[in-house]
Motif scaffolding. Sequence first.
Motif, PDB file in Angstrom:
ATOM      1  N   VAL A 158       9.134  11.354   4.473  1.00 44.37           N
ATOM      2  CA  VAL A 158      10.396  11.530   3.761  1.00 44.37           C
ATOM      3  C   VAL A 158      11.525  10.979   4.622  1.00 44.37           C
ATOM      4  O   VAL A 158      11.493  11.074   5.848  1.00 44.37           O
ATOM      5  N   SER A 159      12.491  10.390   3.979  1.00 43.59           N
ATOM      6  CA  SER A 159      13.690   9.910   4.656  1.00 43.59           C
ATOM      7  C   SER A 159      14.895  10.259   3.793  1.00 43.59           C
ATOM      8  O   SER A 159      14.798  10.374   2.562  1.00 43.59           O
ATOM      9  N   SER A 160      16.035  10.439   4.430  1.00 45.12           N
ATOM     10  CA  SER A 160      17.248  10.829   3.717  1.00 45.12           C
ATOM     11  C   SER A 160      18.439  10.091   4.315  1.00 45.12           C
ATOM     12  O   SER A 160      18.595  10.048   5.543  1.00 45.12           O
TER      13      SER A 160
ATOM     14  N   ASP B 174      21.643  15.347   1.265  1.00 48.33           N
ATOM     15  CA  ASP B 174      20.944  14.959   2.485  1.00 48.33           C
ATOM     16  C   ASP B 174      19.949  16.050   2.909  1.00 48.33           C
ATOM     17  O   ASP B 174      20.195  17.245   2.731  1.00 48.33           O
ATOM     18  N   ILE B 175      18.839  15.630   3.489  1.00 45.27           N
ATOM     19  CA  ILE B 175      17.810  16.546   3.979  1.00 45.27           C
ATOM     20  C   ILE B 175      17.808  16.475   5.498  1.00 45.27           C
ATOM     21  O   ILE B 175      17.609  15.403   6.074  1.00 45.27           O
ATOM     22  N   SER B 176      18.045  17.585   6.148  1.00 45.12           N
ATOM     23  CA  SER B 176      18.093  17.606   7.609  1.00 45.12           C
ATOM     24  C   SER B 176      16.705  17.357   8.200  1.00 45.12           C
ATOM     25  O   SER B 176      15.682  17.535   7.524  1.00 45.12           O
ATOM     26  N   GLU B 177      16.674  16.944   9.484  1.00 45.03           N
ATOM     27  CA  GLU B 177      15.399  16.693  10.155  1.00 45.03           C
ATOM     28  C   GLU B 177      14.561  17.961  10.258  1.00 45.03           C
ATOM     29  O   GLU B 177      13.337  17.929  10.127  1.00 45.03           O
ATOM     30  N   GLU B 178      15.202  19.092  10.478  1.00 44.29           N
ATOM     31  CA  GLU B 178      14.479  20.357  10.556  1.00 44.29           C
ATOM     32  C   GLU B 178      13.820  20.686   9.226  1.00 44.29           C
ATOM     33  O   GLU B 178      12.681  21.144   9.171  1.00 44.29           O
ATOM     34  N   THR B 179      14.562  20.443   8.137  1.00 41.77           N
ATOM     35  CA  THR B 179      14.002  20.693   6.803  1.00 41.77           C
ATOM     36  C   THR B 179      12.857  19.740   6.502  1.00 41.77           C
ATOM     37  O   THR B 179      11.843  20.125   5.900  1.00 41.77           O
TER      38      THR B 179
ATOM     39  N   THR C 270       0.828  -1.212   0.000  1.00 45.60           N
ATOM     40  CA  THR C 270       0.000   0.000   0.000  1.00 45.60           C
ATOM     41  C   THR C 270       0.858   1.255   0.000  1.00 45.60           C
ATOM     42  O   THR C 270       0.366   2.340   0.314  1.00 45.60           O
ATOM     43  N   ARG C 271       2.100   1.123  -0.357  1.00 46.27           N
ATOM     44  CA  ARG C 271       3.043   2.245  -0.294  1.00 46.27           C
ATOM     45  C   ARG C 271       3.715   2.405  -1.645  1.00 46.27           C
ATOM     46  O   ARG C 271       4.163   1.439  -2.249  1.00 46.27           O
ATOM     47  N   ILE C 272       3.765   3.649  -2.109  1.00 42.35           N
ATOM     48  CA  ILE C 272       4.466   3.940  -3.353  1.00 42.35           C
ATOM     49  C   ILE C 272       5.445   5.077  -3.060  1.00 42.35           C
ATOM     50  O   ILE C 272       5.072   6.104  -2.504  1.00 42.35           O
ATOM     51  N   SER C 273       6.721   4.855  -3.381  1.00 41.55           N
ATOM     52  CA  SER C 273       7.749   5.825  -3.024  1.00 41.55           C
ATOM     53  C   SER C 273       8.544   6.248  -4.252  1.00 41.55           C
ATOM     54  O   SER C 273       8.623   5.525  -5.248  1.00 41.55           O
ATOM     55  N   VAL C 274       9.127   7.457  -4.141  1.00 40.58           N
ATOM     56  CA  VAL C 274       9.959   8.018  -5.198  1.00 40.58           C
ATOM     57  C   VAL C 274      11.316   8.356  -4.567  1.00 40.58           C
ATOM     58  O   VAL C 274      11.387   9.165  -3.645  1.00 40.58           O
ATOM     59  N   ALA C 275      12.381   7.713  -5.079  1.00 32.70           N
ATOM     60  CA  ALA C 275      13.728   7.915  -4.522  1.00 32.70           C
ATOM     61  C   ALA C 275      14.617   8.557  -5.575  1.00 32.70           C
ATOM     62  O   ALA C 275      14.542   8.233  -6.770  1.00 32.70           O
ATOM     63  N   ASN C 276      15.451   9.479  -5.128  1.00 34.35           N
ATOM     64  CA  ASN C 276      16.380  10.136  -6.037  1.00 34.35           C
ATOM     65  C   ASN C 276      17.688  10.423  -5.301  1.00 34.35           C
ATOM     66  O   ASN C 276      17.740  10.446  -4.069  1.00 34.35           O
ATOM     67  N   THR C 277      18.740  10.634  -6.062  1.00 35.40           N
ATOM     68  CA  THR C 277      20.053  10.942  -5.500  1.00 35.40           C
ATOM     69  C   THR C 277      20.287  12.438  -5.598  1.00 35.40           C
ATOM     70  O   THR C 277      20.201  13.020  -6.683  1.00 35.40           O
TER      71      THR C 277
ATOM     72  N   ALA D 244      17.324  10.738  -1.152  1.00 38.76           N
ATOM     73  CA  ALA D 244      16.063  11.151  -0.518  1.00 38.76           C
ATOM     74  C   ALA D 244      14.925  10.295  -1.053  1.00 38.76           C
ATOM     75  O   ALA D 244      14.854  10.022  -2.257  1.00 38.76           O
ATOM     76  N   THR D 245      14.058   9.856  -0.156  1.00 41.57           N
ATOM     77  CA  THR D 245      12.925   9.013  -0.539  1.00 41.57           C
ATOM     78  C   THR D 245      11.646   9.606   0.024  1.00 41.57           C
ATOM     79  O   THR D 245      11.513   9.797   1.237  1.00 41.57           O
ATOM     80  N   PHE D 246      10.701   9.907  -0.860  1.00 41.55           N
ATOM     81  CA  PHE D 246       9.384  10.384  -0.472  1.00 41.55           C
ATOM     82  C   PHE D 246       8.388   9.255  -0.718  1.00 41.55           C
ATOM     83  O   PHE D 246       8.380   8.661  -1.799  1.00 41.55           O
TER      84      PHE D 246
END
Length: 467
Positions: free
Chosen positions: A441-443, A398-403, A388-395, A448-450
Amino acid sequence: MESLSSRIVLATTLVFTTALVGTFLDLAHESKYGFFRIQQNSLTVQVESLVDRVRFIDGKPTLELGNLAAEAGKTVSYALLDSEGGVLQSFGLAGVAISPAILERYDIDYPFWFSFARLIDANSGDAVTLILPDADGAQRIVVTIPARDHLLVQVSMPLLDNTISNVDVLYTLTEASVVAVILPLILTMLAIPLIVLLTLQPIRRVSRQAARMEAATLDRRLSLHRVPSEIRGLVLAFNDLLARLDKAWRLQREFTANAAHELRTPIAALRAEVEAIVPAPTRSILAIHFDKVARLLAQLLALAEADSRPIDAAARLDLMALARAVVADMAPTVFASGREIAIELCSDKLTAVRGDLGLAEIALRNLIDNAVRHSRPGSAIRVVVDGTRISVANTGSDISEETQKAMFKRFWKQDRRSGGSGLGLSIVSAIMTRLGGSVDVSSFNGAATFALNFQTGACSESAFGGS
């Protein structure tokens, strides 16, 4: 104490306890002076029967007791007093002189501080009742009443000791009070929470309806079915507020959508004229700005659709089919930007989920577009379908936790000089909220993966805008 049930239980307990204590004190008062009243009533009856026995012999007043003379001094004593309260004649114990000040009152002179009889009528009778010590110091109850020719007749007897009787009476009455008061109190305390729960059920239902309200469901109104009259006015006022908000929200959405739609054609025409007139070096710079405006208009239209699009709560969509359709449509643009794009299926789980196909497509397109703009040239974009999950990952970077916490706000941009509008990710978040899902989102290590997380079960009413 915030619970209404607890407040009612506490208030009821206090009322019952106060009533119980008041009843007990009144019973104690009545039992303490009960014997006194019995004696007083008995003596009053006797003294009233002696009024007609006052005689004048040789001009001197006398009290003819008849058959009562033999009893005088044993239990009851009798006396005849003059108009000034002085003793003229005694039978048994010596009579008690009464002061004129007391005689003027002609009421029941109770020896305790409170009496309902005196409260109702201070002159409720013409007998004067006193408790006085006799020659031996023992307490004696004395009742005096007016007779003929301003004379007074008096009857007295020792005051009975009622201590043991008081204890017995109080014990009996207290035992009865336990059954009559405490047992109903306990039953009431147990029943009140259930009664309050049933009584407040319509209020809880209205609260749930209000909690399900969102921008897309402002056309709904809270139900007045079985709503208590005490809060009916509040519900009506809330419905009126919803009507005003719905009108204002509709005007805002229509203005945004209409403005964005109406501007697309003039912008396209202006771009064509500028490209035909402006020299090539300047043309490329202006094209960038035109693309930025066109993208902003497209995002505004998508935002208006995400906020106002009616949703079919029973609709189902296949995430794999959705991914293939969107990737196939956007692949030429991705390849033209110097990047690659691919679809991966991570599991054999069912990929059919609850959701609106049109809104889900907008969300996925925005994620892929975001990946294209923030990935490195020559890198690959991966669209992964996993249950039930669809994700988009790209290179990229890094994305900080605050961002990560701030990037889903509307018009947020990490770099104000970038060409984005700051609406893409906020549109994704709004769509997933309406679909009852979520976006995260995770980095890690520059990747980065949304991810879009959908629901498999029936979507809740809070997630959909159907009325």
